[in-house]
Design a protein around this motif. Structure first.
Motif, PDB file in Angstrom:
ATOM      1  N   MET A 177       0.742  -1.120  -0.155  1.00  0.00           N
ATOM      2  CA  MET A 177       0.194  -0.124   0.291  1.00  0.00           C
ATOM      3  C   MET A 177       1.033   1.057   0.010  1.00  0.00           C
ATOM      4  SD  MET A 177      -2.777   0.915   2.334  1.00  0.00           S
ATOM      5  CE  MET A 177      -3.847  -0.617   3.073  1.00  0.00           C
ATOM      6  N   ARG A 178       0.544   2.177  -0.122  1.00  0.00           N
ATOM      7  CA  ARG A 178       1.232   3.302  -1.601  1.00  0.00           C
ATOM      8  C   ARG A 178       0.290   4.573  -0.404  1.00  0.00           C
ATOM      9  NH1 ARG A 178       1.817   2.968  -7.196  1.00  0.00           N
ATOM     10  NH2 ARG A 178       3.584   1.174  -7.020  1.00  0.00           N
ATOM     11  N   LEU A 187      -5.289   6.410  -0.217  1.00  0.00           N
ATOM     12  CA  LEU A 187      -5.790   6.144   0.858  1.00  0.00           C
ATOM     13  C   LEU A 187      -7.228   6.212   0.809  1.00  0.00           C
ATOM     14  CD1 LEU A 187      -5.290   6.052   3.979  1.00  0.00           C
ATOM     15  CD2 LEU A 187      -4.600   7.771   4.420  1.00  0.00           C
ATOM     16  N   ALA A 188      -7.545   7.180   0.100  1.00  0.00           N
ATOM     17  CA  ALA A 188      -8.673   7.988  -0.804  1.00  0.00           C
ATOM     18  C   ALA A 188      -9.348   6.704  -1.017  1.00  0.00           C
ATOM     19  CB  ALA A 188      -8.840   8.998  -1.516  1.00  0.00           C
ATOM     20  N   LEU A 220      -1.698  -4.547   2.004  1.00  0.00           N
ATOM     21  CA  LEU A 220      -1.368  -4.516   0.766  1.00  0.00           C
ATOM     22  C   LEU A 220      -2.200  -4.266   0.580  1.00  0.00           C
ATOM     23  CD1 LEU A 220      -0.347  -8.755   1.622  1.00  0.00           C
ATOM     24  CD2 LEU A 220       0.990  -6.322   0.733  1.00  0.00           C
ATOM     25  N   VAL A 221      -3.063  -4.123  -0.922  1.00  0.00           N
ATOM     26  CA  VAL A 221      -3.882  -3.398  -1.802  1.00  0.00           C
ATOM     27  C   VAL A 221      -3.422  -4.988  -3.123  1.00  0.00           C
ATOM     28  CG1 VAL A 221      -3.547  -1.412  -0.721  1.00  0.00           C
ATOM     29  CG2 VAL A 221      -2.558  -2.015  -3.376  1.00  0.00           C
ATOM     30  N   ILE A 270      -9.063  -3.466  -6.012  1.00  0.00           N
ATOM     31  CA  ILE A 270      -9.979  -3.970  -5.446  1.00  0.00           C
ATOM     32  C   ILE A 270     -10.558  -4.839  -4.254  1.00  0.00           C
ATOM     33  CG2 ILE A 270     -10.686  -3.991  -7.749  1.00  0.00           C
ATOM     34  CD1 ILE A 270      -9.362  -6.335  -8.332  1.00  0.00           C
ATOM     35  N   ALA A 271      -9.265  -4.360  -3.894  1.00  0.00           N
ATOM     36  CA  ALA A 271      -8.497  -5.432  -1.924  1.00  0.00           C
ATOM     37  C   ALA A 271      -7.729  -4.705  -1.768  1.00  0.00           C
ATOM     38  CB  ALA A 271      -8.497  -7.175  -2.496  1.00  0.00           C
ATOM     39  N   PHE A 272      -7.884  -5.019  -0.367  1.00  0.00           N
ATOM     40  CA  PHE A 272      -7.166  -4.770   0.105  1.00  0.00           C
ATOM     41  C   PHE A 272      -7.294  -5.346   1.812  1.00  0.00           C
ATOM     42  CE2 PHE A 272      -9.754  -1.887   2.357  1.00  0.00           C
ATOM     43  CZ  PHE A 272     -10.071  -1.692   3.662  1.00  0.00           C
ATOM     44  N   LEU A 273      -5.639  -4.990   2.655  1.00  0.00           N
ATOM     45  CA  LEU A 273      -5.920  -6.218   4.138  1.00  0.00           C
ATOM     46  C   LEU A 273      -4.391  -5.093   4.931  1.00  0.00           C
ATOM     47  CD1 LEU A 273      -5.045  -9.328   4.851  1.00  0.00           C
ATOM     48  CD2 LEU A 273      -3.875  -8.312   5.237  1.00  0.00           C
TER      49      LEU A 273
END
Length: 166
Positions: free
Chosen positions: A9-10, A14-15, A47-48, A57-60
């Motif tokens: 993730m960067r 965030l948005a 992670l994204v 479409i997903a993140f953790l």
């Protein structure tokens, strides 16, 4: 699995993360950008997953023990005194469900847990309001329920889950 890409993730994600998170409510609690940024700061697995168009479409988000995070559920696992890697949230958008992206993200969490010497990976799933899809996912991965907890001033009841690291 469809053509998906996982990456760290960067800041500029965030948005998109906040919007994806809000769309998943009530399975997860809604967070503002400031709250999400603070949570991300405690996490060591962020992670994204992106589709072919580069859309998230997903993140953790996952964090190890010993953090000053005040989540009722994180604190419950911390109070057990077991070395754990806690999964605070995973959100998989509708277009990515059933693709294996959730399992792939969890494998990254287990890898981090092994690196840290954690003995288990922990998470919670809403029982009320119910989230049967998430419960079934966790059961397929071998998580077992350790307890239940009422949170958010009685608004949510969760199952507290754990799976050994091996």
């Amino acid at each position: 699995m469809q053509n998906l890409r996982l990456r760290v993730m960067r800041d500029d994600d965030l948005a998109s993360i906040v919007a994806l998170n809000a769309a998943a409510a009530p399975a997860v609690t809604v967070l503002s950008e400031e709250e999400m940024a603070a949570l991300r700061g405690w996490c060591d697995v962020c992670l994204v997953a992106l589709n072919r168009s580069g859309e998230i479409i997903a993140f953790l988000l996952s964090l190890g023990g010993g953090q000053p995070y005040e989540s009722e559920n994180y604190r419950w696992f911390e109070d057990r005194g077991v070395r754990h890697q806690y999964i605070d949230r995973i959100v998989v958008g509708e277009s990515a469900r059933g693709t294996g992206v959730g399992r792939a993200m969890y494998e990254s969490v287990f890898e981090r847990a092994r690196e840290r010497g954690a003995t288990e990976v922990t998470a919670e799933v809403n029982l009320d309001p119910p989230n049967p899809r998430s419960m079934a996912f966790h059961e397929r991965l071998g998580f077992r329920q350790l307890g239940e907890q009422v949170t958010k001033g009685g608004a949510i009841t969760v199952a507290l889950l754990s799976r050994p690291v091996y």
